[in-house]
Design an enzyme around this catalytic site. Structure first.
Site, PDB file in Angstrom:
ATOM      1  N   CYS A 110     -17.866 -18.679 -33.518  1.00 32.80           N
ATOM      2  CA  CYS A 110     -16.579 -17.798 -32.337  1.00 32.80           C
ATOM      3  C   CYS A 110     -15.505 -18.912 -32.851  1.00 32.80           C
ATOM      4  O   CYS A 110     -15.591 -20.138 -33.710  1.00 32.80           O
ATOM      5  CB  CYS A 110     -16.377 -18.770 -30.800  1.00 32.80           C
ATOM      6  SG  CYS A 110     -15.288 -18.092 -30.102  1.00 32.80           S
ATOM      7  N   HIS A 152     -20.133 -11.286 -26.633  1.00 33.85           N
ATOM      8  CA  HIS A 152     -18.989 -12.175 -26.649  1.00 33.85           C
ATOM      9  C   HIS A 152     -17.800 -11.803 -26.223  1.00 33.85           C
ATOM     10  O   HIS A 152     -16.859 -12.696 -25.876  1.00 33.85           O
ATOM     11  CB  HIS A 152     -19.459 -12.239 -28.326  1.00 33.85           C
ATOM     12  CG  HIS A 152     -19.226 -14.085 -28.758  1.00 33.85           C
ATOM     13  ND1 HIS A 152     -19.203 -14.722 -28.906  1.00 33.85           N
ATOM     14  CD2 HIS A 152     -17.148 -14.035 -28.804  1.00 33.85           C
ATOM     15  CE1 HIS A 152     -18.469 -15.438 -29.313  1.00 33.85           C
ATOM     16  NE2 HIS A 152     -17.513 -14.895 -29.323  1.00 33.85           N
ATOM     17  N   GLU A 153     -17.211 -10.744 -27.115  1.00 28.87           N
ATOM     18  CA  GLU A 153     -16.003 -10.529 -27.160  1.00 28.87           C
ATOM     19  C   GLU A 153     -15.513 -10.393 -25.442  1.00 28.87           C
ATOM     20  O   GLU A 153     -14.253 -10.643 -25.283  1.00 28.87           O
ATOM     21  CB  GLU A 153     -15.099  -9.060 -27.790  1.00 28.87           C
ATOM     22  CG  GLU A 153     -15.833  -9.673 -29.540  1.00 28.87           C
ATOM     23  CD  GLU A 153     -14.684 -10.618 -30.066  1.00 28.87           C
ATOM     24  OE1 GLU A 153     -14.210 -11.213 -29.359  1.00 28.87           O
ATOM     25  OE2 GLU A 153     -15.594 -11.275 -30.967  1.00 28.87           O
ATOM     26  N   HIS A 156     -14.243 -13.623 -23.729  1.00 25.80           N
ATOM     27  CA  HIS A 156     -13.470 -13.532 -23.694  1.00 25.80           C
ATOM     28  C   HIS A 156     -12.541 -13.134 -22.925  1.00 25.80           C
ATOM     29  O   HIS A 156     -11.765 -13.965 -21.704  1.00 25.80           O
ATOM     30  CB  HIS A 156     -12.743 -13.645 -24.974  1.00 25.80           C
ATOM     31  CG  HIS A 156     -13.393 -14.264 -26.235  1.00 25.80           C
ATOM     32  ND1 HIS A 156     -13.317 -15.971 -25.897  1.00 25.80           N
ATOM     33  CD2 HIS A 156     -14.094 -14.238 -27.315  1.00 25.80           C
ATOM     34  CE1 HIS A 156     -13.379 -16.072 -26.820  1.00 25.80           C
ATOM     35  NE2 HIS A 156     -13.787 -15.642 -27.723  1.00 25.80           N
TER      36      HIS A 156
HETATM   37 ZN    ZN Z   1     -15.835 -15.899 -29.522  1.00 24.73          ZN
END
Ligand code: ZN
Length: 188
Positions: A110, A152-153, A156
């Protein structure tokens, strides 16, 4: 324009980001922001970037997985990751449905957690309902590495980082991982 990437410990990475109206998405400010996020992602380079990572608590992520990013991987590695090129696009206000259990593990990194990577179990297949960079509704069915990038995004946007769900004993510096493995790859 290349934006500064916020690193872990910055509270913006732990906040739930707010959604945007279609009208807001079409505004000059947000269109400019999406362009700067694309520039920042390409500069890294990374395959994804979420707005909280550049200090904006908004439900926007950009994704792009270029063929050239995949050159360091063998055909077998690309195949086991189900990794294929993904054109640039933005994902806004996403709702994600995991279509399979999170039982596929690969190393992830990341941009907001520099120098490190770890094994993370993700779902192989997801469905994402969102708005695109034009404010139009989209439904995306994704599998493999693209599905991993989406998970993953979108994490966030909810203040979650891969370290929350990593297999802790696999945490390594990227340098040490490359030293110990002939090829490596990271989602960002
Ligand atoms: Zn990330």
């Amino acid at each position: 324009m290349i934006l500064k990437v916020c690193e872990v410990g910055n509270p913006v990475l732990r906040k739930a980001a707010r959604s945007l109206s279609a009208e807001e998405i079409r505004s000059k400010d947000i269109q400019d922001l999406i362009g700067y996020m694309r520039d920042t992602m390409r500069d890294a380079p990374a395959v994804g970037l979420a707005a909280p990572q550049i200090g904006e608590s908004l439900q926007i992520t950009v994704i792009e997985d270029k063929t050239e990013y995949q050159k360091g991987l063998t055909a077998e590695q690309l195949s086991e990751r189900q990794r294929m090129p993904v054109d640039f696009h933005a994902i806004i206000n996403p709702q994600i449905d995991l279509l399979t259990p999170p039982d596929v593990s690969f190393y992830e990194g990341c941009l907001s957690i520099p120098r490190l990577m770890a094994m993370v179990a993700r779902s192989r297949s997801v469905r994402v309902t969102c708005l695109d960079e034009h404010g139009e509704q989209r439904v995306i069915e994704a599998a493999g590495w693209y599905a991993r990038i989406l998970q993953h995004e979108i994490d966030h946007l909810h203040g979650r980082l891969y370290t929350d769900i990593m297999q802790p004993e696999t945490l390594t510096t990227i340098d040490n991982h490359q030293r110990n493995n002939s090829a490596s790859i990271s989602a960002r």
